[in-house]
Write an enzyme that holds these catalytic residues in place. Structure first.
Site, PDB file in Angstrom:
ATOM      1  N   HIS A 481      53.847 -25.054  57.123  1.00 46.18           N
ATOM      2  CA  HIS A 481      54.245 -23.792  57.748  1.00 46.18           C
ATOM      3  C   HIS A 481      55.651 -23.316  57.406  1.00 46.18           C
ATOM      4  O   HIS A 481      55.964 -22.139  57.552  1.00 46.18           O
ATOM      5  CB  HIS A 481      54.121 -23.926  59.270  1.00 46.18           C
ATOM      6  CG  HIS A 481      53.761 -22.648  59.957  1.00 46.18           C
ATOM      7  ND1 HIS A 481      54.221 -21.420  59.549  1.00 46.18           N
ATOM      8  CD2 HIS A 481      52.984 -22.410  61.036  1.00 46.18           C
ATOM      9  CE1 HIS A 481      53.740 -20.477  60.350  1.00 46.18           C
ATOM     10  NE2 HIS A 481      52.985 -21.054  61.243  1.00 46.18           N
ATOM     11  N   TYR A 597      52.542 -16.435  74.309  1.00 49.72           N
ATOM     12  CA  TYR A 597      53.133 -16.126  73.001  1.00 49.72           C
ATOM     13  C   TYR A 597      52.080 -15.443  72.142  1.00 49.72           C
ATOM     14  O   TYR A 597      50.967 -15.940  71.974  1.00 49.72           O
ATOM     15  CB  TYR A 597      53.573 -17.426  72.334  1.00 49.72           C
ATOM     16  CG  TYR A 597      54.238 -17.291  70.980  1.00 49.72           C
ATOM     17  CD1 TYR A 597      55.598 -17.539  70.843  1.00 49.72           C
ATOM     18  CD2 TYR A 597      53.523 -16.950  69.834  1.00 49.72           C
ATOM     19  CE1 TYR A 597      56.220 -17.451  69.602  1.00 49.72           C
ATOM     20  CE2 TYR A 597      54.139 -16.851  68.598  1.00 49.72           C
ATOM     21  CZ  TYR A 597      55.483 -17.098  68.485  1.00 49.72           C
ATOM     22  OH  TYR A 597      56.097 -17.010  67.261  1.00 49.72           O
ATOM     23  N   THR A 610      58.539 -13.489  61.658  1.00 54.39           N
ATOM     24  CA  THR A 610      57.757 -13.223  62.868  1.00 54.39           C
ATOM     25  C   THR A 610      58.668 -12.890  64.049  1.00 54.39           C
ATOM     26  O   THR A 610      59.865 -13.154  64.027  1.00 54.39           O
ATOM     27  CB  THR A 610      56.899 -14.452  63.258  1.00 54.39           C
ATOM     28  OG1 THR A 610      57.764 -15.558  63.524  1.00 54.39           O
ATOM     29  CG2 THR A 610      55.924 -14.801  62.161  1.00 54.39           C
TER      30      THR A 610
END
Length: 783
Positions: A481, A597, A610
């Site tokens: 990630h 979230y 993000t």
């Protein structure tokens, strides 16, 4: 071995008459072709560098400016207002040129300067235009005159055929929000989660922070925003991802699934051959500046020590820290290389190196199938310690980093590890069968778990991505990630699946199409010399990873009662509809609301990644309570739903346009640690758990497949592991007009959660919200 095979092409013998040199024409041919390919790539990169360097202008526009300037000079008009004459007088070599040559040379210098000035002006104009975000707040289907004018100007100043980095210098910087706005929005977001006393206490702490500490932190943060291209991204990558010392498997890595209903071939090697070839085509487009960077040839390298205690998952903020970041050292780092010509394949505990080029070109799919079939047919046993070696990347980061330095820094271990870490990507030829099977209740659940963690030792979790090919021809991807977010992998995956099915194809027997070159060197089996002490470290990492993997409770939920088509007819955002359904499902599942979230993108800004949308709002909780209150009417519930959906849409737009809450607070917190400022407010904010973490997987980014014509050629999306110990992780993908897929994760160890139960609650919540619109439509027809 392949090295020995290639060596026979170049031999020499020492004789009394001298050295007798023998050269192979075939080898020389391949050397020549490789050189041509290398220089062609360099030429393409050089050309792209020029094109992106002068964008939104083009190199040919310089010629136009020069010709226009020269024409005006010969027409006895001076467009430079005397600058050309000044250049001519001050040129140090004017004595060696004729007057006419001096004039031409001066005009060219002036034209070049004018051209560069025009490029800068165009870039700043485009940057100003791209800073306009009012269009995103306009109602769907209603475009104001200002937005129409803006669209026209953007098209005018955007140039033609942009490449990957063309807009880099024209994208605006991410703005630093005002502290007052962030605090106000934060207090608004936690209001539905706190009782009056708790909220009043939080309000006092927040106001004290705003008055005492925030001004100083904000000034430094604004200074950072002036110096850095993005004031968030570098800290986000380092402190949220790379400084985490706990396992990245499950906690950070995510996965993407294959086509849901279609398997083009059940031959494992053939499917892998086509898809690897499609990935190489995609990488070629990347190298030419047409696609996303850092996807291939990229590996996360472990660091040893760090004081900062951060969760490796992007959706969990910091826990309480004990020392400022200035004392931190040795985080992980992302190693990105260029033009790697091999990949590494794992099968039944063995690692193989496969060359991707032959004779200066990519291997054809049929050649890749042959290579992979050779690996599948290999019956050798794993070397001592080799079977579970990749578990080092699945366990804690410090033992892996120390083992890497101690046992893999020299000899065959170093060479083999370098082969893995420098490979284009990692491929696992899995010995299991997975995929969606409507006849099997938990097929999607087991498929997801396999992609997310597998056996804990059959994926290289540090690689940018691991391609997984199953025995039945199904595929999947496990992605690290830190280097990028899910839309980047999603973009590549759409391209690969479409190319595999609609462009490359298979023979009637299920093999890859095409011929196979003679003399193709076989895969190289990597060699290891792993001592017993290292094998113990590997086993320890495996046990740590296995505990995590066994605790993952996954459920894949295919919702096909309705989809985007019906939701849009109700004049509601599909994302807002689903988020409100998740709030209703959460309340029914646990009997309470929680901090939620939702990931949104900030890609409209330079190096944007993000931002968080806090989906649990006062409006959404009012709607949920109304749904559970039998005394409220459908009309009242629908009215509250509309208000909650509008609120959610506005928050999403604010997050996308740089006015979110959490990244600003995160950077203020990091700044407070650098300045050794203790902030109870920031500590409390960034230690709050996200018990419901959600994310939407983008679909149809490329539009390479018309899913109306081919409704079965749709992907199943992907997902991630649970975020909080007692919470849910939910990834969803809106597929076409009539299908939504939910990927739900939680932990078996929590008595409060059950992924299957939550999936059923989501399904019922979606149906109950739809019923509100059905009743409204029914009443309107009766009237």
């Amino acid at each position: 071995m392949a090295e020995a095979h290639q060596a026979v092409g170049f031999q020499f013998t020492v004789t009394p008459d001298g050295i007798d040199l023998h050269l192979s024409r075939e080898v020389l041919k391949h050397i020549y072709l490789s050189g041509v390919t290398s220089w062609r790539k360099r030429a393409i990169r050089f050309k792209n560098g020029i094109l992106t360097g002068v964008y939104p202008a083009s190199p040919s526009s310089l010629l136009i400016v020069v010709i226009a300037t020269m024409s005006t000079i010969y027409a006895r008009i001076d467009p430079s207002l005397g600058m050309i004459d000044t250049i001519k007088r001050t040129m140090p070599v004017s004595g060696y040129m004729t007057v006419q040559t001096q004039t031409v040379f001066s005009a060219i210098l002036f034209s070049t300067g004018l051209w560069l000035s025009l490029i800068l002006m165009l870039r700043y104009t485009l940057k100003a235009l791209l800073s306009y975000h009012a269009w995103i707040f306009e109602s769907h289907g209603k475009i104001s005159f200002c937005t129409k004018l803006w669209l026209t100007l953007v098209k005018m100043f955007s140039g033609r055929r942009p490449l990957l980095y063309s807009f880099q210098t024209s994208l605006p910087r991410l703005p630093v929000p005002r502290v007052d706005d962030t605090i106000t929005r934060y207090l608004e977001s936690v209001r539905p989660l706190l009782d009056d006393e708790q909220y009043n206490q939080m309000e006092v702490v927040a106001n004290n922070f705003k008055k005492d500490q925030a001004p100083k932190l904000q000034k430094y943060l604004i200074l950072k925003s002036w110096c850095a291209t993005n004031y968030v991204s570098d800290w986000w990558e380092e402190y949220i991802y790379l400084r985490g010392r706990s396992p990245i498997m499950v906690n950070s890595n995510f996965y993407a699934m294959d086509l849901l209903y279609v398997t083009p071939t059940h031959r494992q090697a053939a499917r892998a051959g086509n898809v690897v070839h499609a990935m190489l085509q995609y990488r070629r487009k990347l190298e030419r500046g047409e696609h996303a960077p850092r996807m291939f040839n990229t590996t996360r390298i472990p660091g040893i020590e760090t004081v900062l205690c951060a969760s490796p998952h992007p959706q969990i903020m910091f826990y309480v820290l004990s020392s400022p970041p200035l004392l931190l050292r040795d985080p992980d780092f992302v190693q990105h290389l260029s033009d790697r010509k091999h990949l590494v394949v794992y099968h039944k505990g063995r690692f193989f190196k496969v060359w991707l080029y032959y004779g200066g070109r990519h291997l054809w799919p049929s050649e890749l199938e042959t290579q992979f079939q050779r690996i599948l047919d290999d019956t050798t046993e794993p070397q001592p310690g080799e079977l579970k070696l990749a578990a080092l990347t699945a366990g804690n980061r410090v033992p892996w980093a120390r083992a890497r330095l101690k046992y893999f820094s020299q000899g065959v271990n170093k060479a083999s590890l370098e082969a893995i870490e420098t490979s284009a990507f990692f491929l696992t030829l899995d010995d299991e069968v997975h995929g969606y099977d409507p006849e099997k209740l938990r097929s999607l659940d087991l498929y997801a778990k396999s992609l997310l963690h597998g056996k804990c030792y059959d994926r290289w979790f540090d690689k940018s991505f691991t391609l997984i090919a199953y025995k039945n021809g199904k595929l999947g991807v496990n992605a690290e990630h830190s280097w990028a977010d899910a839309p980047i992998i999603g973009h590549m995956w759409e391209y690969v699946l479409a190319t595999d099915c609609f462009h490359l194809g298979y023979t009637e027997e299920g093999h890859c199409k095409g011929d196979i070159s003679n003399g193709l060197p076989p895969p190289i089996k990597l060699q290891w010399d792993i001592p017993l002490e290292c094998q113990e470290v590997i086993e320890d990492s495996y046990m740590v990873a296995k505990v995590i993997a066994d605790d993952v409770d996954f459920h894949g939920c295919l919702f096909d009662e309705f989809g985007k088509g019906l939701i849009k007819k109700s004049r509601t955002s599909p994302d807002a509809f689903i988020q409100l359904a998740l709030q209703l499902a959460q309340f029914r599942d646990k009997g309470e609301f929680c901090l939620t979230y939702e990931a949104s993108m900030t890609r409209m800004f330079r190096e944007g990644r993000t931002e968080t949308v806090r989906s649990c709002t006062s409006e959404s909780t009012a709607f949920v309570r109304a749904m559970e209150d039998k005394s409220t009417t459908s009309a009242q519930r629908l009215d509250l739903f509309r208000k909650a959906a509008d609120k959610h849409q506005n928050m999403y737009r604010l997050a996308m346009t740089g006015s979110g809450i959490d990244r600003h607070l995160f950077c203020l917190y990091i700044m407070s640690k650098y300045l050794s400022i203790d902030s109870p407010f920031l500590k409390q904010v960034l230690s709050e758990p996200w018990r419901l973490s959600t994310s939407q997987t983008p679909q149809q980014q490329l539009n390479m497949v018309d899913i109306k014509r081919f409704p079965r050629y749709v992907g199943a999306g992907g997902g991630f592991g649970p975020v909080a110990d007692d919470g849910y992780g939910v990834s969803y993908i809106i597929i076409g007009e009539n299908l939504i897929t939910f990927h739900i994760s939680s932990k078996f160890s929590s008595p409060e959660t059950d992924s299957y139960r939550f999936g059923q609650n989501i399904r019922q919540a979606m149906l109950d919200i739809r019923a509100l619109f059905d009743q409204k439509d029914k009443k309107e027809k009766e009237m």
